[in-house]
Write an enzyme that holds these catalytic residues in place. Structure first.
Site, PDB file in Angstrom:
ATOM      1  N   ARG A 118     -20.837  -5.611  32.893  1.00 30.11           N
ATOM      2  CA  ARG A 118     -20.980  -4.183  32.567  1.00 30.11           C
ATOM      3  C   ARG A 118     -22.058  -3.577  33.465  1.00 30.11           C
ATOM      4  O   ARG A 118     -23.125  -4.158  33.658  1.00 30.11           O
ATOM      5  CB  ARG A 118     -21.371  -3.998  31.107  1.00 30.11           C
ATOM      6  N   ARG A 134     -16.472   6.589  37.591  1.00 36.40           N
ATOM      7  CA  ARG A 134     -17.324   5.663  38.345  1.00 36.40           C
ATOM      8  C   ARG A 134     -16.509   4.452  38.796  1.00 36.40           C
ATOM      9  O   ARG A 134     -16.726   3.915  39.884  1.00 36.40           O
ATOM     10  CB  ARG A 134     -18.527   5.222  37.516  1.00 36.40           C
ATOM     11  N   ARG A 163     -25.310  10.207  37.724  1.00 39.10           N
ATOM     12  CA  ARG A 163     -24.891   8.987  37.040  1.00 39.10           C
ATOM     13  C   ARG A 163     -23.517   8.537  37.502  1.00 39.10           C
ATOM     14  O   ARG A 163     -23.230   7.340  37.558  1.00 39.10           O
ATOM     15  CB  ARG A 163     -24.897   9.215  35.521  1.00 39.10           C
ATOM     16  N   GLY A 200     -18.990   2.515  32.141  1.00 40.89           N
ATOM     17  CA  GLY A 200     -18.476   3.312  31.042  1.00 40.89           C
ATOM     18  C   GLY A 200     -17.540   4.409  31.514  1.00 40.89           C
ATOM     19  O   GLY A 200     -16.490   4.649  30.926  1.00 40.89           O
ATOM     20  N   GLY A 241     -24.010   0.278  33.937  1.00 41.19           N
ATOM     21  CA  GLY A 241     -24.104   1.553  33.262  1.00 41.19           C
ATOM     22  C   GLY A 241     -25.523   2.063  33.207  1.00 41.19           C
ATOM     23  O   GLY A 241     -26.414   1.573  33.892  1.00 41.19           O
ATOM     24  N   SER A 242     -25.724   3.053  32.362  1.00 40.83           N
ATOM     25  CA  SER A 242     -27.019   3.721  32.273  1.00 40.83           C
ATOM     26  C   SER A 242     -27.803   3.213  31.073  1.00 40.83           C
ATOM     27  O   SER A 242     -27.246   2.650  30.122  1.00 40.83           O
ATOM     28  CB  SER A 242     -26.826   5.232  32.196  1.00 40.83           C
ATOM     29  N   SER A 287     -31.352   5.904  33.517  1.00 42.73           N
ATOM     30  CA  SER A 287     -30.878   7.257  33.806  1.00 42.73           C
ATOM     31  C   SER A 287     -31.702   8.323  33.102  1.00 42.73           C
ATOM     32  O   SER A 287     -31.666   9.493  33.476  1.00 42.73           O
ATOM     33  CB  SER A 287     -29.415   7.410  33.379  1.00 42.73           C
ATOM     34  N   ASP A 288     -32.410   7.902  32.059  1.00 48.76           N
ATOM     35  CA  ASP A 288     -33.290   8.839  31.362  1.00 48.76           C
ATOM     36  C   ASP A 288     -34.397   8.043  30.693  1.00 48.76           C
ATOM     37  O   ASP A 288     -34.299   6.820  30.546  1.00 48.76           O
ATOM     38  CB  ASP A 288     -32.514   9.679  30.344  1.00 48.76           C
ATOM     39  N   ARG A 315      -4.710   7.047  28.992  1.00 47.22           N
ATOM     40  CA  ARG A 315      -5.774   7.942  28.537  1.00 47.22           C
ATOM     41  C   ARG A 315      -6.828   8.173  29.624  1.00 47.22           C
ATOM     42  O   ARG A 315      -7.989   8.436  29.337  1.00 47.22           O
ATOM     43  CB  ARG A 315      -6.441   7.412  27.265  1.00 47.22           C
ATOM     44  N   MET A 330     -25.469   1.817  24.602  1.00 55.90           N
ATOM     45  CA  MET A 330     -24.534   1.919  23.480  1.00 55.90           C
ATOM     46  C   MET A 330     -23.421   0.864  23.505  1.00 55.90           C
ATOM     47  O   MET A 330     -22.484   0.951  22.700  1.00 55.90           O
ATOM     48  CB  MET A 330     -23.902   3.318  23.455  1.00 55.90           C
ATOM     49  N   HIS A 379      -3.257   0.039  25.215  1.00 50.23           N
ATOM     50  CA  HIS A 379      -4.336   0.769  25.867  1.00 50.23           C
ATOM     51  C   HIS A 379      -4.480   0.460  27.357  1.00 50.23           C
ATOM     52  O   HIS A 379      -5.262   1.122  28.044  1.00 50.23           O
ATOM     53  CB  HIS A 379      -5.663   0.456  25.163  1.00 50.23           C
TER      54      HIS A 379
END
Length: 233
Positions: free
Chosen positions: A87, A24, A217, A20, A89-90, A203-204, A43, A180, A4
């Site tokens: 990490r 970004r 985002r 994530g 992120g949102s 973000s929300d 990927r 998540m 990967h």
């Protein structure tokens, strides 16, 4: 290289900042790092290594959800010698006093995922940030006048969760928000003996219905990014 990550030995710095969204990661490399070069693209999960204030740092996307997060983190740690993962992120806010675009330092993360229980013979172990990294991030935020909130978050397996009791329970328990990935990262960090921290931007809002756009985002949230880079130095 692994199945990967198609990097070579030594391509990654010991510290990796992981959003994530791979776009970004590219934005961070192009905007904040010097002499950045792409080191992996399997990927389209893009990864880069460059320099920030003279220190070698890598940035790489990790995808969505605990399985994707821990897949990439596992390979970075076990195959490329990474010692520290931050990490970024949102986060969906679950408290009224948490506002849109607030920066959150996740001191610990609960979860409804069985992933961490598989790491610990079925027991529910606490999953928390590395204290030194958390303390450093909080100190740097104060030095740079970046307002932050520190507290617990929750990592859910389902983005579209049908459980109507979840958000009220998180609000009642004082949990700042829901993501998540963080509990998976923290569980892996405990098992592998590495340092980990999550710095997140709201973000929300799960209580008010407010939300940011996908473009916001991807290309904004610079305070979170800069704080992660300050902490990585």
């Amino acid at each position: 290289m692994t199945a990967h990550i198609n990097a070579n030995p030594g391509d990654f710095a010991e510290t990796v900042i992981m959003p994530g969204d791979p776009l970004r990661a590219r934005y961070i490399a192009e905007t904040f790092l010097t002499d950045a070069r792409e080191v992996t693209n399997v990927r389209n999960m893009l990864g880069y290594t460059g320099y920030y204030n003279g220190q070698r740092i890598s940035v790489m996307g990790h995808g969505m959800g605990i399985p994707s997060m821990v897949l990439y983190a596992h390979e970075l740690v076990n195959d490329f010698g990474v010692k520290r993962i931050i990490r970024i992120g949102s986060l969906g806010a679950t408290q009224r006093h948490v506002q849109m675009r607030d920066v959150i330092l996740a001191q610990a993360a609960g979860t409804d995922s069985p992933t961490n229980a598989k790491r610990s013979a079925g027991y529910q172990m606490a999953t928390s940030a590395d204290f030194a990294l958390l303390h450093k991030a909080f100190t740097k935020a104060q030095e740079k006048a970046i307002p932050v909130k520190v507290g617990n978050i929750f990592t859910g397996d389902l983005y579209y969760d049908p459980d109507e009791n979840l958000i009220p329970a998180l609000e009642k328990f004082g949990v700042l928000g829901i993501d998540m990935e963080v509990a998976g990262l923290y569980g892996l960090a405990h098992q592998q003996g590495i340092e980990a921290l999550a710095i997140l931007t709201v973000s929300d809002h799960c209580l008010t219905g407010e939300e940011t756009t996908a473009e916001e985002r991807q290309l904004s949230f610079n305070q979170m990014i800069e704080l992660a880079l300050y902490t990585a130095l």
